[in-house]
Design a protein around this motif. Structure first.
Motif, PDB file in Angstrom:
ATOM      1  N   SER A 272      47.070  15.666  52.974  1.00  0.00           N
ATOM      2  CA  SER A 272      47.300  14.244  53.229  1.00  0.00           C
ATOM      3  C   SER A 272      46.000  13.518  53.577  1.00  0.00           C
ATOM      4  N   THR A 273      44.919  14.281  53.797  1.00  0.00           N
ATOM      5  CA  THR A 273      43.597  13.688  54.014  1.00  0.00           C
ATOM      6  C   THR A 273      43.016  13.311  52.660  1.00  0.00           C
ATOM      7  N   PRO A 274      42.546  12.083  52.470  1.00  0.00           N
ATOM      8  CA  PRO A 274      41.939  11.728  51.171  1.00  0.00           C
ATOM      9  C   PRO A 274      40.775  12.683  50.882  1.00  0.00           C
ATOM     10  N   HIS A 275      40.812  13.324  49.708  1.00  0.00           N
ATOM     11  CA  HIS A 275      39.786  14.301  49.378  1.00  0.00           C
ATOM     12  C   HIS A 275      39.328  14.186  47.926  1.00  0.00           C
ATOM     13  N   LYS A 276      38.094  14.624  47.716  1.00  0.00           N
ATOM     14  CA  LYS A 276      37.460  14.568  46.404  1.00  0.00           C
ATOM     15  C   LYS A 276      36.447  15.706  46.336  1.00  0.00           C
ATOM     16  N   THR A 277      36.355  16.368  45.186  1.00  0.00           N
ATOM     17  CA  THR A 277      35.400  17.456  44.988  1.00  0.00           C
ATOM     18  C   THR A 277      34.476  17.087  43.839  1.00  0.00           C
ATOM     19  N   THR A 278      33.154  17.268  44.045  1.00  0.00           N
ATOM     20  CA  THR A 278      32.146  16.927  43.037  1.00  0.00           C
ATOM     21  C   THR A 278      31.162  18.075  42.895  1.00  0.00           C
ATOM     22  N   ASN A 279      30.797  18.418  41.667  1.00  0.00           N
ATOM     23  CA  ASN A 279      29.767  19.423  41.415  1.00  0.00           C
ATOM     24  C   ASN A 279      28.408  18.758  41.607  1.00  0.00           C
ATOM     25  N   ILE A 280      27.672  19.191  42.634  1.00  0.00           N
ATOM     26  CA  ILE A 280      26.354  18.611  42.889  1.00  0.00           C
ATOM     27  C   ILE A 280      25.230  19.589  42.541  1.00  0.00           C
ATOM     28  N   GLY A 281      25.581  20.733  41.949  1.00  0.00           N
ATOM     29  CA  GLY A 281      24.581  21.743  41.592  1.00  0.00           C
ATOM     30  C   GLY A 281      23.950  21.483  40.236  1.00  0.00           C
ATOM     31  N   ASN A 282      23.065  22.396  39.840  1.00  0.00           N
ATOM     32  CA  ASN A 282      22.362  22.292  38.563  1.00  0.00           C
ATOM     33  C   ASN A 282      23.056  23.051  37.441  1.00  0.00           C
ATOM     34  N   GLY A 283      24.211  23.625  37.710  1.00  0.00           N
ATOM     35  CA  GLY A 283      24.971  24.355  36.703  1.00  0.00           C
ATOM     36  C   GLY A 283      26.452  24.081  36.880  1.00  0.00           C
ATOM     37  N   ARG A 284      27.246  24.753  36.058  1.00  0.00           N
ATOM     38  CA  ARG A 284      28.690  24.586  36.166  1.00  0.00           C
ATOM     39  C   ARG A 284      29.174  25.113  37.515  1.00  0.00           C
ATOM     40  N   ALA A 285      30.263  24.554  38.007  1.00  0.00           N
ATOM     41  CA  ALA A 285      30.871  25.005  39.262  1.00  0.00           C
ATOM     42  C   ALA A 285      32.332  25.334  39.002  1.00  0.00           C
ATOM     43  N   GLU A 286      32.863  26.244  39.801  1.00  0.00           N
ATOM     44  CA  GLU A 286      34.267  26.635  39.679  1.00  0.00           C
ATOM     45  C   GLU A 286      34.836  26.808  41.081  1.00  0.00           C
ATOM     46  N   VAL A 287      36.020  26.234  41.304  1.00  0.00           N
ATOM     47  CA  VAL A 287      36.680  26.337  42.612  1.00  0.00           C
ATOM     48  C   VAL A 287      38.124  26.768  42.414  1.00  0.00           C
ATOM     49  N   MET A 288      38.705  27.254  43.507  1.00  0.00           N
ATOM     50  CA  MET A 288      40.125  27.587  43.522  1.00  0.00           C
ATOM     51  C   MET A 288      40.770  26.783  44.641  1.00  0.00           C
ATOM     52  N   TRP A 289      41.885  26.111  44.318  1.00  0.00           N
ATOM     53  CA  TRP A 289      42.667  25.413  45.328  1.00  0.00           C
ATOM     54  C   TRP A 289      43.941  26.198  45.575  1.00  0.00           C
ATOM     55  N   ILE A 290      44.278  26.416  46.834  1.00  0.00           N
ATOM     56  CA  ILE A 290      45.523  27.067  47.220  1.00  0.00           C
ATOM     57  C   ILE A 290      46.256  26.079  48.123  1.00  0.00           C
ATOM     58  N   ILE A 291      47.490  25.718  47.732  1.00  0.00           N
ATOM     59  CA  ILE A 291      48.249  24.700  48.447  1.00  0.00           C
ATOM     60  C   ILE A 291      49.581  25.297  48.890  1.00  0.00           C
ATOM     61  N   ALA A 292      49.925  25.061  50.158  1.00  0.00           N
ATOM     62  CA  ALA A 292      51.195  25.562  50.675  1.00  0.00           C
ATOM     63  C   ALA A 292      51.857  24.482  51.530  1.00  0.00           C
ATOM     64  N   PRO A 293      53.166  24.362  51.418  1.00  0.00           N
ATOM     65  CA  PRO A 293      54.012  25.000  50.411  1.00  0.00           C
ATOM     66  C   PRO A 293      53.800  24.339  49.051  1.00  0.00           C
ATOM     67  N   ALA A 294      54.353  24.949  48.029  1.00  0.00           N
ATOM     68  CA  ALA A 294      54.266  24.385  46.685  1.00  0.00           C
ATOM     69  C   ALA A 294      54.957  23.027  46.666  1.00  0.00           C
ATOM     70  N   THR A 295      54.275  22.033  46.123  1.00  0.00           N
ATOM     71  CA  THR A 295      54.835  20.680  46.135  1.00  0.00           C
ATOM     72  C   THR A 295      54.889  20.025  44.769  1.00  0.00           C
ATOM     73  N   SER A 296      54.231  20.605  43.765  1.00  0.00           N
ATOM     74  CA  SER A 296      54.224  19.973  42.450  1.00  0.00           C
ATOM     75  C   SER A 296      55.626  19.953  41.864  1.00  0.00           C
ATOM     76  N   ALA A 297      56.028  18.799  41.390  1.00  0.00           N
ATOM     77  CA  ALA A 297      57.340  18.644  40.762  1.00  0.00           C
ATOM     78  C   ALA A 297      57.267  19.109  39.315  1.00  0.00           C
ATOM     79  N   ALA A 298      58.425  19.394  38.732  1.00  0.00           N
ATOM     80  CA  ALA A 298      58.482  19.853  37.344  1.00  0.00           C
ATOM     81  C   ALA A 298      57.796  18.866  36.416  1.00  0.00           C
ATOM     82  N   ALA A 299      57.971  17.569  36.645  1.00  0.00           N
ATOM     83  CA  ALA A 299      57.344  16.563  35.777  1.00  0.00           C
ATOM     84  C   ALA A 299      55.826  16.654  35.832  1.00  0.00           C
TER      85      ALA A 299
END
Length: 194
Positions: A150-177
């Motif tokens: 619920s905190t406004p958040h944003k992720t940006t790659n600030i490095g000199n190469g590609r970046a990869e992250v994993m988000w883990i969210i609990a409980p699951a909230t994404s709706a089927a749509a």
């Protein structure tokens, strides 16, 4: 149905209010002592953010699920960020996503919020900046951060190469749509090399 309801931390009364049914009826339905019309099942599935078919899945039959990288459902690329779904549908107690960022890529122009009680971001590769409200954190490979979605958040790659992250969210909230927006994954250009 009970498994999905509890994963979303909903009481029978809350689900009843969301679906126009009673807590008593839903209790009987969960225990197999009552049936429901197709219309009622649709309302329940929408409230739980799942498909009607998910209500009939045998959870015990899905104990070991392999998902190859090439089979991950993905959102269309946006602002140099590709987001893929790692969790298998139907989502239960948590959901997991992988984000791949081009140099300068981000989750969007503005910070965003969403449901859930807890979110963790783990940097798998590269250097990212995570903005949480007025705070900013620079994270490198292996670093992690936990926060309320619920905190406004944003992720940006600030490095000199590609970046990869994993988000883990609990409980699951994404709706089927929302999950239906994910399509067949397309591998990154040049095989993901920086």
């Amino acid at each position: 149905m009970k498994r999905f309801r509890l994963a979303r931390r909903l009481s029978l009364r809350q689900l009843g209010e969301m679906t126009g049914t009673s807590a008593s009826f839903l209790s009987q339905l969960e225990r197999g002592r009552s049936g429901a019309s197709a219309s009622t099942l649709i309302h329940i599935a929408v409230a739980l953010g799942i498909r009607v078919a998910d209500l009939f899945e045998d959870a015990d039959a899905r104990t070991h699920i392999v998902l190859k990288r090439s089979q991950r459902p993905a959102l269309p690329e946006n602002r140099g960020c590709r987001k893929t779904l790692v969790s298998q549908r139907p989502l239960h107690e948590f959901e997991v996503y992988i984000g791949e960022f081009d140099i300068g890529g981000s989750t969007g122009e503005l910070p965003y919020t969403h449901g859930g009680n807890h979110e963790m971001l783990v940097v798998l590769r590269g250097i990212v900046e995570v903005n949480l409200g007025a705070d900013s954190h620079v994270l490198e490979e292996g670093d992690s951060i936990e926060y309320a979605p619920s905190t406004p958040h944003k992720t940006t790659n600030i490095g000199n190469g590609r970046a990869e992250v994993m988000w883990i969210i609990a409980p699951a909230t994404s709706a089927a749509a929302e999950l239906d927006r994910y399509v067949a994954w397309k591998p990154p250009i040049n095989g993901g090399k920086a």
